[in-house]
Design a protein around this motif. Structure first.
Motif, PDB file in Angstrom:
ATOM      1  N   PRO A 285       0.809  -1.218   0.000  1.00 58.21           N
ATOM      2  CA  PRO A 285       0.000   0.000   0.000  1.00 58.21           C
ATOM      3  C   PRO A 285       0.844   1.272   0.000  1.00 58.21           C
ATOM      4  O   PRO A 285       2.038   1.243   0.324  1.00 58.21           O
ATOM      5  N   PHE A 311      -4.088  -2.924  -3.898  1.00 62.41           N
ATOM      6  CA  PHE A 311      -3.485  -2.436  -2.652  1.00 62.41           C
ATOM      7  C   PHE A 311      -4.209  -2.915  -1.398  1.00 62.41           C
ATOM      8  O   PHE A 311      -5.434  -2.994  -1.352  1.00 62.41           O
ATOM      9  N   GLY A 313      -5.853  -2.514   2.065  1.00 59.34           N
ATOM     10  CA  GLY A 313      -6.724  -1.413   2.503  1.00 59.34           C
ATOM     11  C   GLY A 313      -7.505  -1.783   3.741  1.00 59.34           C
ATOM     12  O   GLY A 313      -8.675  -1.434   3.885  1.00 59.34           O
ATOM     13  N   ASN A 321      -4.741   7.270   3.914  1.00 54.93           N
ATOM     14  CA  ASN A 321      -4.206   6.285   2.966  1.00 54.93           C
ATOM     15  C   ASN A 321      -5.298   5.798   2.013  1.00 54.93           C
ATOM     16  O   ASN A 321      -5.052   5.632   0.816  1.00 54.93           O
ATOM     17  N   SER A 325      -5.230   6.114  -1.965  1.00 54.94           N
ATOM     18  CA  SER A 325      -5.301   4.905  -2.791  1.00 54.94           C
ATOM     19  C   SER A 325      -6.386   5.027  -3.864  1.00 54.94           C
ATOM     20  O   SER A 325      -6.224   4.527  -4.975  1.00 54.94           O
ATOM     21  N   ASN A 329      -5.497   4.896  -7.822  1.00 55.70           N
ATOM     22  CA  ASN A 329      -6.100   3.865  -8.672  1.00 55.70           C
ATOM     23  C   ASN A 329      -7.103   4.427  -9.675  1.00 55.70           C
ATOM     24  O   ASN A 329      -7.481   3.733 -10.620  1.00 55.70           O
ATOM     25  N   LEU A 338      -9.164  -2.666  -5.253  1.00 61.28           N
ATOM     26  CA  LEU A 338      -8.681  -2.057  -4.001  1.00 61.28           C
ATOM     27  C   LEU A 338      -9.439  -2.686  -2.843  1.00 61.28           C
ATOM     28  O   LEU A 338     -10.661  -2.863  -2.919  1.00 61.28           O
TER      29      LEU A 338
END
Ligand code: GCO
Ligand code: MG
Length: 402
Positions: A285, A311, A313, A321, A325, A329, A338
């Motif tokens: 991540p 990633f 998550g 974060n 992300s 993405n 994700l």
């Protein structure tokens, strides 16, 4: 523009989060997630004692140079603690960049490659019957991809299944809990679990599973092979991340897609897995993998080998974060999926967010930068509480991977 101040905010709305706030002489600030589950204070100490003093006076626009200053410029580089700190700095600087240019982060890294980001949730139950009910709940909520974990007959408590049937949270207050693990029982059970899930929900739902680093290469090969008929979206961490060669054996025996790397922290952990095409999805991540600057390079290298992002998550990564992300993405071409475990309601008392779940996807609004804010006063109401991830032993007491 110059960085005039940086501070670390630690809070525990339901679980611990570490947030770096970088402030500039023009009043614009940026936020970065620095949470490393169960090791929070190590990152705080590294940021406060070593990184922050070297940040003051720098131009926050220089994300590339500052990244290399804290990576290349550190003799004892790499490792989860240092790379989480590097990630937090990098995220906060990209947040500032977006705010200065008054545009969302995704516009700075390629713009929109899609309008929304496919996400997967976690379904679980104490046994197959309960797990099927839970999968049904998420399908009902609109999820198109579901990670499935279930209690295993003969194992008292299994990874991914909460003890109290509430939300799944692996860290426990105080010292580490000890759990017991039995690989033969696990291997005999999982194919039956997925047979039932496919039977009940058909082929139009993506199914994922996390082996959580618990198989040897030959065990993982058997698992990946026996799961083939159920067409998993991925099998995650079939072997421990550091055993890179182990992935070769799995590949020789199965076409079940493999996701790996939530415990990785640099491109070097991935390089042979990419070039030998041993995996299909990147789990590393933004918060632990060197931030946006580094993940852009990882994703670019992966794209050459037809490897996509996927990633990590989990709820132990903060809303900062998660939002970063979603931006990331939205922008990269080789997006896969994700992970999305919604945070507990209480987290919104501290963090205000800009993403929303809709019909199986996360969407993000157009607020500049990363678009998440932290209420520092509210954060003070939730002081840090020591919590640790569990440790794991085999049935005869041998220490094992958790
Ligand atoms: C996942 C992960 C998590 C981790 C947790 C550790 O795939 O979501 O494996 O469940 O165990 O994030 O802190
Ligand atoms: Mg995992």
């Amino acid at each position: 523009m110059k960085i005039t101040e940086a501070k670390v905010i630690v809070c525990c709305p339901g679980r611990n989060f570490v947030t770096l706030k970088i402030i500039t002489d023009q009043g614009i600030f940026g936020l970065g997630d620095a949470t490393l589950n169960g090791m929070e204070k190590s990152v705080v100490a590294y940021l406060e004692n070593y990184c922050i003093p070297s940040l003051i006076g720098r131009d926050p626009a220089n994300t590339e140079d500052i990244w290399h200053y804290f990576y290349r410029g550190v003799y004892w580089r790499r490792g989860a603690v240092s790379m989480t700190a590097v990630s937090a700095i990098d995220m906060a600087l990209w947040d500032i960049k977006g705010k200065v240019l008054n545009t969302p982060l995704y516009n700075l890294i390629g713009g929109k490659s899609r309008d929304k980001v496919l996400v997967y949730c976690h379904a679980y139950g104490k046994n197959i019957a309960e797990t099927l009910i839970d999968v049904g709940k998420y399908v009902e909520k609109g999820f198109r991809a579901v990670r499935v974990q279930s209690g295993i007959p003969g194992i008292e408590h299994t990874y991914g299944v909460p003890k109290d049937n509430k939300h799944y949270e692996p860290a426990h207050k105080g010292l580490a809990h000890e759990e017991v693990w039995d690989t033969p029982r696990y291997l005999n059970f999982v194919p039956e679990l997925f047979e039932k899930v496919r039977e009940t929900f058909g082929d139009n739902i993506h199914l994922l599973h996390d082996a959580h680093h618990r198989c040897t290469p030959v065990e993982a090969s058997r698992l990946a092979k026996e799961l083939e008929p159920y067409h998993l979206f991925w099998l995650e961490d079939p072997v421990a991340g550091e055993l890179q060669e182990g992935l070769r054996l799995i590949r020789q025996h199965s076409v079940t897609p493999i996701a790996i790397g939530e415990v990785f922290n640099t491109i070097f952990d991935y390089s042979s897995l990419f070039t030998e095409q041993l995996i299909d999805y990147i789990r590393m991540p933004i918060v632990h993998g060197g931030g946006i600057t580094h993940l852009l390079k990882v994703a670019a290298m992966a794209s050459v080998y037809h490897i996509n992002t996927g990633f990590h998550g989990a709820t132990d990564l903060s809303p900062v974060n998660l939002a970063a992300s979603v931006h990331f993405n939205m922008a990269v071409n080789n997006f896969g999926i994700l992970e999305y475990m919604p945070h507990q309601e209480i987290v919104s008392e501290v963090f205000s967010t800009n993403y929303r779940f809709e019909d199986g996807y996360l969407k993000i609004d157009e607020s500049p930068g990363i678009g998440v804010d932290i209420d520092e006063k509210a954060a003070k109401k939730f002081p840090y509480a020591m919590a640790r991830l569990p440790v794991n032993r085999k049935t005869d007491g041998t220490m094992f991977n958790w």
